[in-house]
Design a protein around this motif. Structure first.
Motif, mmCIF file in Angstrom:
data_model
loop_
_atom_site.group_PDB
_atom_site.id
_atom_site.type_symbol
_atom_site.label_atom_id
_atom_site.label_comp_id
_atom_site.label_asym_id
_atom_site.label_seq_id
_atom_site.Cartn_x
_atom_site.Cartn_y
_atom_site.Cartn_z
ATOM 1 N N ALA A 12 -2.804 5.019 3.093
ATOM 2 C CA ALA A 12 -2.437 3.603 3.078
ATOM 3 C C ALA A 12 -1.606 3.201 4.293
ATOM 4 O O ALA A 12 -1.069 2.115 4.345
ATOM 5 C CB ALA A 12 -1.667 3.276 1.804
ATOM 6 N N GLY A 27 -8.454 -3.772 -5.638
ATOM 7 C CA GLY A 27 -8.876 -2.371 -5.681
ATOM 8 C C GLY A 27 -9.261 -1.926 -7.062
ATOM 9 O O GLY A 27 -9.013 -0.778 -7.444
ATOM 10 N N MET A 32 -13.009 -1.044 -5.330
ATOM 11 C CA MET A 32 -12.887 0.328 -4.846
ATOM 12 C C MET A 32 -14.251 0.988 -4.690
ATOM 13 O O MET A 32 -14.440 1.839 -3.810
ATOM 14 C CB MET A 32 -11.998 1.145 -5.779
ATOM 15 C CG MET A 32 -11.581 2.479 -5.181
ATOM 16 S SD MET A 32 -10.743 2.319 -3.569
ATOM 17 C CE MET A 32 -9.070 1.943 -4.103
ATOM 18 N N VAL A 47 -7.925 -1.677 1.737
ATOM 19 C CA VAL A 47 -8.008 -2.118 0.336
ATOM 20 C C VAL A 47 -6.610 -2.510 -0.106
ATOM 21 O O VAL A 47 -5.663 -1.719 0.007
ATOM 22 C CB VAL A 47 -8.562 -1.009 -0.578
ATOM 23 C CG1 VAL A 47 -8.615 -1.492 -2.022
ATOM 24 C CG2 VAL A 47 -9.948 -0.575 -0.114
ATOM 25 N N ALA A 134 -11.104 8.028 -3.267
ATOM 26 C CA ALA A 134 -10.558 7.151 -2.224
ATOM 27 C C ALA A 134 -9.384 7.806 -1.508
ATOM 28 O O ALA A 134 -9.216 7.629 -0.280
ATOM 29 C CB ALA A 134 -10.127 5.823 -2.839
ATOM 30 N N ILE A 140 -10.765 4.772 4.306
ATOM 31 C CA ILE A 140 -10.114 3.799 3.417
ATOM 32 C C ILE A 140 -8.612 3.841 3.635
ATOM 33 O O ILE A 140 -7.976 4.890 3.477
ATOM 34 C CB ILE A 140 -10.423 4.105 1.931
ATOM 35 C CG1 ILE A 140 -11.932 4.021 1.661
ATOM 36 C CG2 ILE A 140 -9.665 3.141 1.014
ATOM 37 C CD1 ILE A 140 -12.323 4.441 0.246
ATOM 38 N N TRP A 142 -5.472 2.397 1.906
ATOM 39 C CA TRP A 142 -5.221 1.838 0.571
ATOM 40 C C TRP A 142 -3.783 1.349 0.503
ATOM 41 O O TRP A 142 -2.841 2.137 0.605
ATOM 42 C CB TRP A 142 -5.483 2.931 -0.457
ATOM 43 C CG TRP A 142 -5.559 2.494 -1.880
ATOM 44 C CD1 TRP A 142 -5.557 1.232 -2.368
ATOM 45 C CD2 TRP A 142 -5.669 3.363 -3.012
ATOM 46 N NE1 TRP A 142 -5.655 1.239 -3.733
ATOM 47 C CE2 TRP A 142 -5.734 2.540 -4.152
ATOM 48 C CE3 TRP A 142 -5.732 4.747 -3.162
ATOM 49 C CZ2 TRP A 142 -5.834 3.069 -5.446
ATOM 50 C CZ3 TRP A 142 -5.837 5.276 -4.438
ATOM 51 C CH2 TRP A 142 -5.895 4.442 -5.569
#
Length: 419
Positions: A12, A27, A32, A47, A134, A140, A142
């Motif tokens: 993230a 998400g 997702m 996301v 994920a 990704i 996040w």
């Protein structure tokens, strides 16, 4: 701090100023899935979700379950999460449809070689599989426990400012925030919508008799009453998910019922098909409303899932419709990017809208029509419905059409949803 939490925080935290292909607002299951499917195709995404994943996957936090169609299962297999889910889903080998448990029901039972009509999964299990995948996916980024406070869409890209002060950039903004999508509303999308003035009560049941992988759809004038098969628990107790629709005027009284009274009311509508019952999950409820966005795209914006269309749960197709959005949008984006176009290109978005608008409208119209047809009270309408159901029971071609619809295998399917 656990290894998975560390991985999530690292995923993230992209480099400052890093631009990605997509910013996905929401998400949940649909958002997702899009992020993961895109990542498997080399498409990067941010996301953003205001929730804490630990809260969403906590034991007992959500007793809901979802029917995953054959087409949606193909999607899960093609993005690499089917193996982690395979042992957790209960096949739906047949569906029994009846008007108040009166004579004249329809049994949808495919031949053994045709496979099941779908699989039932606890929403918690679906989330865990998606979230675990994920966390391991570098494509990704996040961002959790935060939300968008500013969304700007311009000729050269999109920019989103988060409540924690970070600013994210991408080519395309995707709204997957659910029914109350602020991004959709901010864009000014017109919605066809109405309130059914009904409320769905959702919970899980233990029951004495095995369900034999059969889903029951029992129609009463006040609303449909669905029993959906789940796997036995660790102690070997038989389980099903319940979705009971009642008129909003009666909902407060049912909400106030103690568990024992609630169970008695449920049992009276089951006519003993599964024997003695008890609750296996917390009781939840939510109002039932219909909405359908006339457009699902705008400049550098695509809307998917419940943000684009919300429907009655009568046929269990809400999540599956959102997953078809995922497959179609991803196919359009990957083909366009292969030709050198960027994800936010207007031509690509127009193709996505054209593909999805008719399919979503048709599924939602049929679902709404069934809800209204079976909601007409009285002996004569009931007799007419049962006469029609008896005719369908005797017509293999028509039954096969309905079974293909339940599997999600009708219409123009995105490649990810094909076998």
């Amino acid at each position: 701090m656990s290894e998975s939490q560390t991985t999530m925080q690292q995923a993230a935290s992209p480099e400052p100023g890093e631009r990605r292909d997509l910013i996905i607002l929401g998400g949940g299951l649909v958002g997702m899935t899009l992020a993961l499917a895109a990542a498997r195709s080399g498409i990067t995404s941010h996301v953003i979700d205001r929730a804490d994943p630990a809260d969403l996957t906590a034991v007992g936090a959500d007793g809901r379950a979802s029917a995953i169609s054959t087409a949606s299962w193909n999607l899960f297999r093609n993005i690499g999460i089917a193996d982690s889910l395979d042992a957790l889903g209960c096949p739906i080998d047949s569906i029994a449809v009846t008007d108040g448990m009166k004579p004249g029901r329809i049994d949808f039972t495919p031949k053994p070689e045709e496979g099941s009509l779908g699989r039932m999964f606890a929403n918690r299990d679906l989330r865990i599989a998606l979230f675990d995948a994920a966390r391991q996916e570098p494509n990704i980024a996040w961002h959790v426990k935060t939300e968008a406070v500013r969304r700007d869409r311009g000729p050269h890209g999109v920019e989103v400012e988060l409540s924690d002060g970070r600013v994210l950039k991408a080519s395309l903004l995707v709204a997957a925030e659910g029914r109350q999508s602020p991004t959709r509303d901010e864009a000014g999308f017109a919605l066809a919508k109405w309130d059914y003035k009904h409320r769905a009560f959702v919970t899980g049941l233990f029951h004495e008799k095995p369900h034999d992988n059969t889903a029951w759809e029992i129609f009463y004038p006040a609303g449909p009453f669905a029993l959906l098969p789940l796997l036995d628990d660790e102690e070997g107790r038989h389980r099903s998910a319940l979705v009971w629709t009642v008129a909003e005027k009666d909902a407060a009284g049912i909400t106030a019922m103690p568990d024992a009274m609630f169970v008695n009311e449920v049992a009276s509508r089951m006519h003993g098909v599964l024997g003695a019952i008890s609750l296996s999950a917390p009781r939840m409820s939510y109002p039932l409303r219909f909405h359908h966005a006339g457009h699902v795209i705008d400049d550098r914006l695509a809307v998917i899932g419940d943000a684009a269309h919300g429907m009655h749960p009568i046929a269990g197709q809400g999540l599956n419709l959102g997953l078809r959005d995922v497959g179609a949008l991803l196919e359009v984006l990957t083909e366009g990017m292969r030709l050198g176009l960027e994800p936010g290109d207007a031509q690509l978005l127009a193709r996505y809208e054209k593909w999805r608008s008719l399919d979503a409208f048709m599924v939602m119209s049929v679902t709404d029509g069934l809800t209204r047809l079976f909601g007409i009270p009285g002996r004569l309408p009931s007799a007419a419905r049962r006469l029609g159901m008896g005719a369908v029971q005797r017509m293999p071609t028509l039954k096969r059409f309905f079974m293909d619809e339940a599997r999600g295998m009708s219409g123009k399917l995105p490649a990810l949803l094909q076998g």
